[in-house]
Design an enzyme around this catalytic site. Structure first.
Site, PDB file in Angstrom:
ATOM      1  N   GLU A 128       1.212  -5.414   9.189  1.00 34.25           N
ATOM      2  CA  GLU A 128       0.717  -6.686   8.669  1.00 34.25           C
ATOM      3  C   GLU A 128       0.503  -7.615   9.856  1.00 34.25           C
ATOM      4  O   GLU A 128       1.415  -7.829  10.658  1.00 34.25           O
ATOM      5  CB  GLU A 128       1.717  -7.267   7.677  1.00 34.25           C
ATOM      6  CG  GLU A 128       1.893  -6.347   6.469  1.00 34.25           C
ATOM      7  CD  GLU A 128       3.051  -6.737   5.572  1.00 34.25           C
ATOM      8  OE1 GLU A 128       2.918  -6.584   4.344  1.00 34.25           O
ATOM      9  OE2 GLU A 128       4.090  -7.202   6.094  1.00 34.25           O
ATOM     10  N   ASP A 176      -2.580  -6.548  -7.850  1.00 31.79           N
ATOM     11  CA  ASP A 176      -1.384  -7.309  -7.484  1.00 31.79           C
ATOM     12  C   ASP A 176      -0.865  -8.008  -8.729  1.00 31.79           C
ATOM     13  O   ASP A 176      -1.568  -8.842  -9.314  1.00 31.79           O
ATOM     14  CB  ASP A 176      -1.715  -8.350  -6.404  1.00 31.79           C
ATOM     15  CG  ASP A 176      -2.275  -7.721  -5.147  1.00 31.79           C
ATOM     16  OD1 ASP A 176      -1.901  -6.566  -4.851  1.00 31.79           O
ATOM     17  OD2 ASP A 176      -3.090  -8.366  -4.457  1.00 31.79           O
TER      18      ASP A 176
END
Length: 247
Positions: A8, A128
């Site tokens: 990330e 999500d």
């Protein structure tokens, strides 16, 4: 089951978010490209790069993502802020093995369907989920979709996979829960990739026995060193079926 070790990025640095907050990252002082090469050396078949800068419309980490694509030595799945067909195609043309699409699917599902048909096995649908709703805009906005209905909207589309993130588990740092992944895997004909619930190798061992789960992302646990990647990859391998012995 395929494990996707994940980097990330924010401002070109490897980070992890604290309870999903972009303004409170934990910074890992490691080289992103060398880290990606380490994933390959450990035996990973794929990896993912999530660009947190792209989620907020910035290109600060784009060059680092390109460096990882060129230098990792394994296919790279790119996620974060890919909200137009042109942006998706740009990453594919730059060598990304796959791109992850989330917000665009809630806004313009027809374009996403067309994109997936044009690039079969290169588009991943992101689902999500927070409190029973599909989120968009980097988890900031609630869509009108419930996750099962959202997945059914794309039934038969040739996605490479459906990336399901349990935001409740990820943000609250709860013990991993398989209930959401299990439910959505049963509702989908496309293999599910689980995100946000792997913290130990035991979580991986449980996931690989869930029907229609084809993979899992693992990120923070690698940087916190609570999971060893080589060991995790071994756990993710299918267990050999016992064969009866006949005399």
């Amino acid at each position: 089951m395929i494990l996707y070790p994940t980097i990330e990025l924010q401002n070109g640095r490897c980070v992890s978010l604290n309870r999903g907050r972009l303004d409170e990252p934990s910074v890992w002082h490691v080289d992103p490209v060398e880290t990606a090469r380490g994933f390959a050396a450990a035996g990973a078949q794929w990896m993912q790069v999530t660009d947190f800068d792209a989620i907020v419309g910035e290109e600060t980490s784009s060059a680092t993502v390109e460096d990882i694509i060129r230098g990792a030595g394994i296919p790279v799945q790119v996620a974060g802020g890919i909200r137009t067909r042109e942006h998706a195609e740009e990453w594919l043309n730059k060598g990304a093995g796959r791109v992850v699409i989330g917000t665009m699917a809630t806004r313009d599902p027809q374009t996403v369907k067309s994109l997936a048909k044009f690039y079969p096995d290169q588009i991943v649908l992101a689902v999500d989920v927070w409190q029973g709703q599909v989120m968009s805009e980097g988890w900031k906005s609630s869509s009108a979709f419930e996750p099962e209905a959202f997945i059914q909207e794309f039934d038969g589309v040739p996605f490479a996979g459906i990336l399901v993130t349990d935001i409740d588990a990820d943000v609250e740092d709860n013990d991993a829960s398989l209930s959401l992944v299990t439910t959505l895997a049963a509702a989908s004909r496309t293999p599910i990739v689980a995100s946000g619930i792997v913290r130990t190798t035991d979580d991986i061992a449980r996931l690989k026995y869930v029907s229609n789960v084809g993979g899992a992302l693992v990120s923070r646990s690698l940087f916190r060193k609570t999971i060893d990647l080589a060991e995790a990859l071994e756990v993710a391998q299918p267990s050999a079926d016992k064969v009866a012995e006949f005399i």
